[in-house]
Scaffold this active site. Structure first.
Site, mmCIF file in Angstrom:
data_model
loop_
_atom_site.group_PDB
_atom_site.id
_atom_site.type_symbol
_atom_site.label_atom_id
_atom_site.label_comp_id
_atom_site.label_asym_id
_atom_site.label_seq_id
_atom_site.Cartn_x
_atom_site.Cartn_y
_atom_site.Cartn_z
ATOM 1 C CD GLU A 126 -5.799 1.167 2.207
ATOM 2 O OE1 GLU A 126 -6.198 0.976 1.038
ATOM 3 O OE2 GLU A 126 -5.767 0.265 3.062
ATOM 4 C CB SER A 154 -9.417 -1.279 3.945
ATOM 5 O OG SER A 154 -9.967 -2.500 3.510
ATOM 6 N NE ARG A 192 -3.652 -2.411 0.087
ATOM 7 C CZ ARG A 192 -3.296 -3.558 -0.510
ATOM 8 N NH1 ARG A 192 -2.165 -3.623 -1.193
ATOM 9 N NH2 ARG A 192 -4.067 -4.621 -0.445
#
Length: 351
Positions: free
Chosen positions: A343, A239, A160
């Site tokens: 995130e 998420s 990520r």
């Protein structure tokens, strides 16, 4: 090129949150994108890049500067080579590659947002990441004031993360290029156990491309991870927290905290993440810390379908959302000694 002033940004995000931008410009060509970026840089005006708005948390006060919506379009296939304009809708692009019989991104179906955003955080789900098939990123380099082409290696991908996320003020993604696979209509090897179980096959097996895509879409929908304007469980950024990656020492301390809280023999999820590092599950941490599905009684709550999704129930503010996020972070840290990291990109606010 469209230009608006004191323009609301909330409708441009999947959270439907955030105040207005001083100026909002929508660019439909690469040249327009570059022109707006150069103008902002030359005048010292703060610049906010918006693609699909699926990874943005914008403060209630909005953005004092120029917000640039990249609405470029372009889908070009040459054999197994794919080039996408940054503004292409990612879910549509995935569907078209499946229709073309090409494997490599079929398990990334249903992820909201634009193609240009995918390399920024190395988008991944259900056993696939864009870094596995992405070959090049064409971007405008704000420091060098020129268009550059970056190889996969130069993108410095990790979990990520990428060089674009590490230095967000430098590059503006214009185009992304992929090398896909012609596997006679079959998917890539399934690498995610949940997907394999849902299909009744073993990890590593291949299935028809359309079957893989449809299965992922069903799995995502069951978790509120496919956008639906009528379903507040999807008014989220997917998420909200990344899965923590811990050193051996950190993981040992974490396991001890798990046994202390949950009892002798309790084991947390653990996945290899490189030498001396282990990845665990943010969703598991949140749930075991007491923040179950549907947690909260205010306008911002945890999704009733998935503990990783924080949602706007319709009339939340960004501060409502951040208060919930901070409560979750503090609760997980107190329970297990692990600090969750958000995130989505925050604009004008922070946890």
């Amino acid at each position: 090129m469209q230009e608006l002033h004191d323009a609301p940004l909330a409708p441009l995000t999947t959270f439907r949150l955030g105040g207005p931008a001083t100026r909002l410009v929508t660019a439909t060509t690469d040249d327009e994108v570059i022109a707006v970026v150069r103008e902002a840089d030359d005048s010292g005006t703060p610049l906010l890049i918006i693609g699909g708005g699926s990874n943005l948390v914008i403060g209630d006060k909005g953005f004092d500067g120029t917000a640039l919506v990249i609405a470029t379009r372009g889908f070009a296939l040459d054999g197994t080579r794919l080039e996408l304009a940054a503004g292409e809708v990612w879910t549509d692009a995935v569907a078209r590659t499946v229709e073309a019989g090409l494997a490599g991104i079929e398990c990334l179906a249903g992820i909201p947002g634009s193609a240009g955003a995918t390399p920024i955080q190395n988008v991944g789900a259900y056993g696939q990441e864009v870094s596995a098939t992405l070959t090049e990123v064409v971007a405008y380099d704000r420091r060098a004031r020129e268009t550059v082409t970056l190889t996969n290696e130069q993108c410095a991908f990790s979990y990520r993360h990428s060089r674009f996320k590490a230095d967000p003020e430098r590059h503006v993604v214009l185009r992304v290029r992929f090398a896909l696979e012609d596997a006679d209509g079959l998917s890539g090897p399934l690498r995610y156990a949940e997907t394999a179980r849902a299909l009744g096959v073993e990890p590593g097996d291949r299935v028809p491309l359309s079957t893989a895509r449809e299965t992922v879409l069903k799995l995502r929908a069951g978790k509120g991870m496919v956008l639906d304007p009528e379903d507040h469980d999807t008014w989220s950024a997917g998420s909200f927290f990344t899965n923590p990656i811990l050193t051996d020492e950190e993981f040992a301390a974490f396991r001890a905290r798990v046994e202390q809280r949950l009892g002798t023999g309790a084991e947390p999820p653990a996945y290899p993440a490189g030498e001396g590092r282990t990845k665990t599950s943010a969703a598991w941490l949140i749930d075991k810390a007491g923040f179950t599905k549907g947690y909260g009684d205010g306008p911002a709550r945890i999704s009733t379908k998935h503990t990783l999704a924080l949602t706007n129930r319709g009339d939340a503010t960004t501060e409502d959302l951040l208060a919930l996020a901070r409560e979750v972070v503090a609760g997980v840290r107190e329970a297990f000694g692990v600090t969750l990291v958000n995130e989505p990109v925050t604009v004008g606010v922070s946890l």
